[in-house]
Design an enzyme around this catalytic site. Structure first.
Site, mmCIF file in Angstrom:
data_model
loop_
_atom_site.group_PDB
_atom_site.id
_atom_site.type_symbol
_atom_site.label_atom_id
_atom_site.label_comp_id
_atom_site.label_asym_id
_atom_site.label_seq_id
_atom_site.Cartn_x
_atom_site.Cartn_y
_atom_site.Cartn_z
ATOM 1 N N ALA A 88 -15.604 24.947 27.730
ATOM 2 C CA ALA A 88 -16.151 23.685 27.248
ATOM 3 C C ALA A 88 -17.077 23.074 28.293
ATOM 4 O O ALA A 88 -17.049 23.427 29.471
ATOM 5 C CB ALA A 88 -15.022 22.718 26.927
ATOM 6 N N GLY A 134 -13.096 27.757 26.101
ATOM 7 C CA GLY A 134 -13.716 27.731 24.785
ATOM 8 C C GLY A 134 -14.500 28.985 24.477
ATOM 9 O O GLY A 134 -14.616 29.393 23.312
ATOM 10 N N GLU A 137 -11.997 31.322 23.204
ATOM 11 C CA GLU A 137 -11.605 30.912 21.853
ATOM 12 C C GLU A 137 -12.660 31.320 20.827
ATOM 13 O O GLU A 137 -12.331 31.703 19.696
ATOM 14 C CB GLU A 137 -11.367 29.401 21.828
ATOM 15 C CG GLU A 137 -10.083 29.022 22.553
ATOM 16 C CD GLU A 137 -9.892 27.535 22.746
ATOM 17 O OE1 GLU A 137 -8.849 27.003 22.351
ATOM 18 O OE2 GLU A 137 -10.793 26.897 23.319
ATOM 19 N N GLU A 157 -7.695 26.079 31.332
ATOM 20 C CA GLU A 157 -7.563 24.657 31.001
ATOM 21 C C GLU A 157 -6.406 23.973 31.726
ATOM 22 O O GLU A 157 -6.480 22.780 32.048
ATOM 23 C CB GLU A 157 -7.372 24.481 29.487
ATOM 24 C CG GLU A 157 -8.619 24.696 28.661
ATOM 25 C CD GLU A 157 -8.811 26.142 28.244
ATOM 26 O OE1 GLU A 157 -9.621 26.393 27.344
ATOM 27 O OE2 GLU A 157 -8.148 27.027 28.826
#
Length: 695
Positions: A88, A134, A137, A157
């Protein structure tokens, strides 16, 4: 038809498809004649891909275009040479204050990822380099993953006080053994290519030159997502999951207590309550992530992320340093030399004792193995490290690092000798940990090229290096040294010469105060536990044993003689132990008895309970010294100070550093506590004048 656009990794070109191209903001879409669409992530104005809100919005628009004309196969790739995607955009998490707004943004992101996963055509993520957070993901939402050899995957994270928030919690635990998935998410560790393949994260490993063939071989093959193993099915049952979750909690509490690090515990709760229920876990993931984002822990750890980035920026530019000569093959000199060689520099190492040089080469091999280098890489690193008892390499070196014992006359003599033999454009640095540089620079004819490089022990594990200036050090010298520290994958903290520089000036009162407490009859184990419960990686007495009581004694005496304000006195028992050779870990006994590199720590039940002010005596002694260093311009700003203490000493990262902790606790409360302790314990606790100016 346009030509294929190729990016370059070293000497390898990335296969990014061919065909007419459509632009979708941070994405580009190409459709080739074989029915394959290549969706290329190429974040504007950045060398690294991140999954920002804008990137996900652009992906949604790209999916609109695909759904109107569905390809035979969709390939997701990064157009960046460095890797797939780094996660992210962390800047979007800073100063978050509205939990519901954060949850809504997450729901929107999930909707885009779900659309990708739900496409009717097969989807493949081709990953080179890193796929983190991310980015991982995004890859998990594809039917299959092809890794270019050397790729790695992970969810870091937890290091930001969070857990995966774009579907990673359920997609990874559906794809692979749930306990392996939880381990990756709870630890933040990465799975490199071989491990990722064995876990089942990736379907195929290939070389870059074979990517096109590997992709085309999978045309028309949409992988089923229902082929979960027996173990995954067992953990869909509540009792089995509860049992595993309880084991995870116990282990996690030992490593990361819930009161300090709520994220891994929230992740365990999430899996225990909703494992096997995708819809339930998705909703709970969003709520849990948005709640964690509001915590002080997450915001402070996000701040630490940016503190690291700021130190990296100080290392920008070219150092012009390819050859390093280290004088002194003791513990620090040997480790500095080994680390530089491991990082690709040509290194010569000199010492009067041949046995010290032999030991240093052996130690270099151990450091290289611990750094997970291959046998070939270890061989190459050792080839770059040359024992040099006659100092032939000194005359050719771009940088000479003096790492002799902490004796000022010895260092002065060495520096004079080094300067006489060094190239005129070579930089000369000292690794002193506490001696003020002005006294060393006074013997040099060209002091503009002289500075301090204070590495911390162990060099291979502690990232920070203090780059120490003295009044005559040139800006060019400091700029080159900062860049050199970055080139060897370390973080430079620019400081000026001062007793103890920054880190030791702040840390020493903390260590000595603990020593005084032992003198007062307190249990060493109990003292260390107070600091550990605050969030320090280890207590002050264990730190002293690890550093060496003789080193602590030297630094304390140096600071006491040079500072214009009192510091805790050196307790008599410490001097006696040093005189008797009980120096800590290196001698097998100091404050603790050491066995197999670990202290034998046991609570002394005969000792009385600790007074209520023990934590403040330890921690506020550091904060008071930190404020002094700001007032005296030892360091330019509070952010650099906080970063230095976190990356050199492990100061409780979830508290954001000494100054950030002071701000959050309130300086008025701290000043009052210092005044009360000064009245009870003496003037060493008198609040520094700098508190009045602390913003």
């Amino acid at each position: 038809m346009s030509k294929p656009v190729l990016s370059v990794i070293g000497e390898t070109q990335l296969e990014l498809g061919s065909g007419d191209e459509q632009a979708f903001g941070n994405w580009r879409l190409r459709r080739d004649a074989g029915g394959i669409a290549w969706a290329l992530l190429d974040c504007n104005g950045s060398s690294t891909n991140t999954l920002s809100e804008a990137v996900l919005t652009d992906l949604s628009k790209l999916l609109d275009g695909l759904e109107s004309l569905m390809p035979e196969l969709l390939v997701l790739r990064s157009a960046k040479p460095g890797g797939f995607a780094a996660g992210a955009d962390i800047s979007e998490f800073r100063d978050a204050g509205d939990q519901e707004a954060a949850a809504q943004r997450l729901r929107q992101g999930h909707a885009v990822i779900d659309r990708l996963e739900g496409l009717s055509c097969p989807t493949i993520a081709v990953v080179h380099g890193y796929a983190l957070g991310g980015g991982f993901e995004l890859a998990l939402a594809c039917d299959q993953r092809i890794a270019v050899d050397g790729a790695w995957f992970g969810f870091p994270e937890v290091k930001l006080g969070l857990h995966p928030g774009l579907g990673g919690t359920f997609r990874l635990s559906e794809l692979i053994d749930p306990t392996e998935a939880m381990t990756l998410m709870l630890t933040g560790k990465s799975a490199h290519t071989k491990k990722a393949k064995s876990l089942g994260i990736i379907d195929e490993v290939t070389r870059e030159r074979h990517v096109d063939a590997a992709v085309r071989a999978r045309l028309g093959k949409k992988k089923s997502r229902d082929s979960r193993g027996l173990k995954a099915a067992v953990f869909d049952l509540g009792p089995a999951r509860k049992l595993a979750a309880n084991r995870m909690r116990t282990q996690t509490e030992n490593e990361a207590p819930r009161r300090h690090y709520p994220a891994p515990h929230a992740l365990i709760d999430l899996w225990e309550s909703h494992g096997g229920d995708r819809d339930g876990m998705q909703k709970a993931e969003i709520l849990s992530f948005s709640k964690l984002l509001m915590t002080d822990t997450a915001q402070n750890l996000i701040r630490v992320f940016f503190l690291r980035e700021a130190l990296k920026k100080k290392a920008s530019g070219a150092s012009g340093i390819d050859r390093v000569h280290v004088v002194g093959a003791g513990t620090m000199g040997a480790e500095i030399a080994a680390w530089c060689a491991i990082k690709g520099l040509r290194v010569t190492l000199s010492d009067l004792k041949l046995t010290a040089l032999a030991k240093a080469i052996k130690e270099a091999g151990r450091i290289a193995r611990d750094a997970h280098l291959s046998d070939l890489e270890i061989r190459d690193a050792l080839d770059r490290l040359m024992p040099d008892p006659k100092q032939y390499g000194l005359a050719d070196a771009d940088l000479i690092i003096e790492a002799a014992p902490e004796k000022i006359d010895l260092k002065r003599d060495l520096l004079s000798s080094i300067e006489a033999r060094a190239r005129k454009d070579a930089i000369i640095a000292t690794n002193t940990s506490s001696l003020e540089l002005e006294g060393l620079a006074s013997v040099m004819k060209t002091p503009g090229r002289f500075a301090g490089l204070h590495f911390f022990n162990p060099v291979a594990k502690l990232e920070l290096v203090e780059v120490v200036s003295q009044p005559k050090t040139t800006k060019k010298t400091l700029s080159r040294l900062n860049a050199f520290i970055g080139a060897v994958n370390r973080l430079p903290a620019p400081v000026r010469s001062y007793p103890g520089f920054l880190v030791n000036r702040v840390l020493t009162p903390y260590l000595l105060e603990a020593g005084i407490m032992v003198d007062e009859g307190m249990d060493p184990f109990a003292i260390d536990r107070v600091a550990e419960r605050f969030g320090m990686p280890m207590g002050p007495l264990e730190v002293a044993d690890r550093v060496g009581l003789d080193v602590c004694l030297h630094v304390a005496d140096t600071l006491r003689d040079a500072l214009d304000k009192p510091i805790p006195g050196v307790p008599g028992w410490m001097r006696k132990r040093v005189e008797s050779g009980r120096l800590g870990r290196k001698s097998g006994e100091g404050i603790y008895v050491w066995k197999d590199g670990k202290p034998d720590k046991k609570k002394d039940e005969s000792k009385p309970s600790l007074p209520d002010d023990v934590r403040d005596r330890l921690i506020l002694s550091m904060l008071n010294a930190a404020v002094e260093c700001l007032r005296k311009d030892v360091v330019s700003d509070a952010d650099t100070l906080d970063a230095a203490m976190i990356f050199a000493t492990g100061f409780a990262p979830f508290r954001g550093g000494p100054i950030q902790y002071a701000r959050q606790r309130g300086k008025e409360d701290i000043v009052k506590a210092l005044e009360e302790m000064a009245s009870r314990h003496g003037p060493r606790f008198a609040p520094d004048a700098g508190w009045a100016d602390l913003a």
